[in-house]
Design a protein around this motif. Sequence first.
Motif, short mmCIF file in Angstrom:
data_model
loop_
_atom_site.label_atom_id
_atom_site.label_comp_id
_atom_site.label_asym_id
_atom_site.label_seq_id
_atom_site.Cartn_x
_atom_site.Cartn_y
_atom_site.Cartn_z
N SER A 1 4.37 1.19 4.84
CA SER A 1 4.52 -0.17 3.74
C SER A 1 6.53 -0.02 4.13
O SER A 1 6.67 -0.49 4.44
N ARG A 2 6.82 1.10 3.72
CA ARG A 2 8.04 1.67 3.39
C ARG A 2 8.87 1.58 4.81
O ARG A 2 9.80 1.00 4.86
N ALA B 1 1.60 -3.75 -6.29
CA ALA B 1 1.07 -2.58 -5.00
C ALA B 1 -0.59 -4.04 -4.65
O ALA B 1 -0.98 -4.40 -5.63
N SER C 1 -3.79 -4.94 -5.37
CA SER C 1 -4.76 -4.97 -6.36
C SER C 1 -6.42 -6.25 -6.40
O SER C 1 -5.92 -7.10 -6.87
N ASP D 1 0.73 -1.26 -0.23
CA ASP D 1 0.22 -0.02 -0.25
C ASP D 1 1.19 0.93 0.06
O ASP D 1 1.49 1.98 1.03
N GLY D 2 1.00 2.01 -0.95
CA GLY D 2 1.87 2.83 -1.08
C GLY D 2 1.37 4.27 -0.86
O GLY D 2 2.04 5.82 -0.55
N ARG D 3 -0.03 4.12 -0.39
CA ARG D 3 -0.42 5.44 -0.36
C ARG D 3 -0.18 5.66 2.46
O ARG D 3 -0.19 6.46 2.17
N THR D 4 0.09 4.98 2.53
CA THR D 4 1.23 5.00 3.12
C THR D 4 2.86 4.90 3.85
O THR D 4 3.33 4.08 2.92
#
Length: 266
Positions: free
Chosen positions: A192-193, A213, A215, A186-189
Motif C-alpha cells: 500500500s505504501r 485503514a 475496517s 492495509d498498513g500491514r503490507t
Amino acid sequence: MARVLAVANQKGGVAKTTSVSSLGAALTELGQRVLLVDLDPQACLTFSLGLDPDALELSVHDVLLGRLSAGLVVLPTADGSDLLPATIELAGCEAMLLSRTGREHVLRLALAEIVDDYDFVLIDCPPSLGVLTINGLTAADEVIVPLQCETLSHRGVGQLLDTVHDVRRLTNPRLRVRGVLPTLFDGRTAHSRAVLADVAARYDIHVLEPPVARSVRFAEAPGTGRSILTTAGRSKGALAYREHARAIAGLDPAAVSAVGGSALLV
Ligand code: ADP
Ligand code: MG
C-alpha cells in the motif's frame, strides 16, 4: 461563502461516498454548517444517511434540470449535515443535460443560491468521468481523490487528473487538487505504501495523511443511516476522518479544543 469540495474517482468502491458522509459528520462536529450533495444515480449517500431514495419526491435531478431551486430540495439528516439527495432519476439526467448549452455549469449555478447558508459543501461524484462528475468539478474549489492502494490504482488517477486539467482550462480555472486520500488502507503490507509513493511521484500530487485503514466498522454504518462517526466514533477510521476534517477546516488541535471540546481530540 462556502468552500466546495468534490470527492471524485471514476473507480467505484474506493470510499468516495464513505468519505463524504464521514467528513461531513466530522466537519459538523467542528461546528461547521455542511451541505452534502449526492451526484450518484445509485444514491448510496442518500441511503446511507437514512433516507429512502425510492420514497423521495424531489431530488438533485429536479435541480439540475432547472425545475426546482436547490433550497426546496435540501433535507436535514440525523448526522447534522444537510443533504441534496439523489434518486435513480439522476441516471436519465446525464442524457438530458447533453443537449443543453452550459451543461457543465448547472450544479454550480444551482448551488450559488444556497452556498451562503453553509461553511462547506461536499459533493459525492458518481463512478464515471461523465457530465455529472464534470458538474461536480466545475462547482468545486477543491477535489479530493480517494484511492484504494492497490496495483494499477494509479491509472485511474492519471485519467482523473486529465479531466481536472480540462475542467480548469474550460469551465473552472480555480479548481485545485487537494490530494489523494488513501482509503481501505492495509498498513500491514508494504504494498500500500509503495502504491502511494508511486502515485505521489508519478503525478506530483499530495498524499493526505493519515490513511483511512480498512475496517469492518465501515461496512456496518450505511445500514444504520448514520456515518461511522456515530456508529463507531472511537474507531481508527472515525479518528482519521476527524483529522482530515480538522485539516480541511484549517483548525489545529488547540483551536479544535476551543471549538468542539476535548472529546474531539482523542
Ligand atoms: P464509492 O462511493 O467510491 O463507490 P463507498 O464509499 O460506497 O465507495 O465504499 C465501498 C464499500 O467499501 C462500502 O461497502 C463501504 O462501506 C466500504 N468501505 C469504505 N471505507 C471502508 C474502510 N475504510 N474499511 C472497510 N470498508 C470500507
Ligand atoms: Mg459512491
